[in-house]
Design a protein around this motif. Structure first.
Motif, PDB file in Angstrom:
ATOM      1  N   GLU A 266     -11.826  -8.339   5.634  1.00 39.34           N
ATOM      2  CA  GLU A 266     -11.456  -8.576   4.227  1.00 39.34           C
ATOM      3  C   GLU A 266     -10.532  -9.771   4.127  1.00 39.34           C
ATOM      4  O   GLU A 266      -9.557  -9.867   4.871  1.00 39.34           O
TER       5      GLU A 266
ATOM      6  N   GLU B 133     -14.611  -7.645   0.931  1.00 42.67           N
ATOM      7  CA  GLU B 133     -14.256  -6.721   2.014  1.00 42.67           C
ATOM      8  C   GLU B 133     -15.377  -5.747   2.368  1.00 42.67           C
ATOM      9  O   GLU B 133     -15.188  -4.538   2.357  1.00 42.67           O
TER      10      GLU B 133
ATOM     11  N   GLN C 264       0.834  -1.214   0.000  1.00 42.78           N
ATOM     12  CA  GLN C 264       0.000   0.000   0.000  1.00 42.78           C
ATOM     13  C   GLN C 264       0.868   1.263   0.000  1.00 42.78           C
ATOM     14  O   GLN C 264       0.461   2.299  -0.501  1.00 42.78           O
TER      15      GLN C 264
ATOM     16  N   ASP D  43      -4.268  -9.179   0.274  1.00 40.59           N
ATOM     17  CA  ASP D  43      -4.907  -8.021   0.917  1.00 40.59           C
ATOM     18  C   ASP D  43      -5.879  -8.525   1.987  1.00 40.59           C
ATOM     19  O   ASP D  43      -6.724  -9.384   1.697  1.00 40.59           O
ATOM     20  N   SER D  44      -5.744  -8.019   3.191  1.00 43.24           N
ATOM     21  CA  SER D  44      -6.705  -8.396   4.228  1.00 43.24           C
ATOM     22  C   SER D  44      -6.842  -7.280   5.254  1.00 43.24           C
ATOM     23  O   SER D  44      -5.855  -6.684   5.672  1.00 43.24           O
TER      24      SER D  44
ATOM     25  N   ASP E  76      -5.938  -2.397   7.627  1.00 41.35           N
ATOM     26  CA  ASP E  76      -5.966  -2.965   6.275  1.00 41.35           C
ATOM     27  C   ASP E  76      -4.537  -2.979   5.750  1.00 41.35           C
ATOM     28  O   ASP E  76      -3.832  -1.974   5.885  1.00 41.35           O
TER      29      ASP E  76
HETATM   30 CO    CO Z   1      -7.461  -4.153   1.899  1.00 39.46          CO
END
Ligand code: CO
Ligand code: MF3
Length: 258
Positions: A232, A201, A57, A105-106, A94
């Motif tokens: 997510e 998500e 990110q 991605d979580s 996130d």
């Molecule tokens: Co995310």
């Protein structure tokens, strides 16, 4: 456009997913009153580095941090800051790990200490809604089935789904096609096929779900100030059904279902 991943490529995304799952597992133990979201951000960046991963990110579309940290009425994309978290707050962390170019991605909502009853109900509704959406990630279903299942579960708990943010395909890039709306219509949209890797998500709120963006261009918050919760996972659509790539794997190789 959606990209189809081979089994080997899904294995690469799972390696990134394992790093994300381990980071969340560490956070679960560490988040407490007095901790700041900037400390959490630095901690996650260090954990990722120790595991040979990069926080994808950071620098993505100019986003300045390793994690998004969204507190209470912030629904997503909050900036980590130096304000100590307080007993009863909800914070959604996130993160996206990049391992050898592959992303997973979580996001997870944590309560600081014991949540208020309404916050606990919101968290439970959001987690169940996410799992209902994940269960629809099977070959032959359509994208709209995911959102329809999420809305049905949210309504059963008296909650709204924020429609301004969607899940997405993921792989070499954080955001790939298709868009995975969280308020879909059953039977509509693209057909799901083995090899698709998607995020599910949904963000749930007790209010009407309308949001605005702060002047920083990122922080999204509810207009009515109601609190939010979001869970997510990154999911592979396989011949055998949905495979969660961002949950912890036991030493024996079994997925630990959240
Ligand atoms: Co995310
Ligand atoms: N992880 C976010 C998602 O779930 C993506 C954040 S984009 C960033 O879609 F720029 F904020 F990093």
């Amino acid at each position: 456009m959606a990209e189809w991943k081979s089994e080997e490529e899904i294995g690469c995304i799972r390696r990134a997913g394992q790093v994300v799952a381990e980071c969340h597992d560490e956070l679960r133990r560490r988040i407490a009153p007095g901790v700041t979201t900037l400390e959490i951000d630095r901690f996650v960046e260090r954990l990722m580095a120790e595991r040979g991963a990069k926080p994808a990110q950071k620098g993505y579309c100019g986003y300045p941090f390793a994690t998004c940290a969204s507190v209470n009425e912030v629904v997503c994309h909050g900036f980590p800051d130096s304000i100590p978290l307080q007993e009863g707050d909800l914070v959604t962390i996130d993160m996206v790990a990049d391992v050898d170019g592959w992303k997973a991605d979580s996001a997870w909502t944590y309560s600081i200490g014991k949540p208020q009853p309404a916050a606990a109900r919101l968290m439970e509704a959001a987690r169940r809604a996410m799992l209902r959406g994940v269960a629809e990630c099977r070959a032959g279903r359509r994208i709209g089935d995911i959102g329809a299942a999420i809305v049905q579960e949210a309504r059963a708990h008296g909650c709204s789904v924020v429609s301004a943010f969607a899940g997405h395909g993921i792989g070499r890039s954080i955001h790939e096609g298709p868009e995975v709306g969280h308020t879909g219509i059953a039977g509509s949209g693209a057909r799901l096929e083995p090899g698709m890797v998607l995020t599910v998500e949904p963000i749930l709120v007790a209010g009407d779900g309308k949001v605005w963006i702060d002047r920083d261009g990122w922080t999204a918050r509810t207009r009515d100030r109601s609190w939010s919760a979001q869970y997510e996972h990154t999911i592979a659509v396989t011949e055998q059904g949905p495979m969660i790539l961002t949950c912890l794997q036991s030493a024996a190789g079994h997925a630990v279902i959240p």
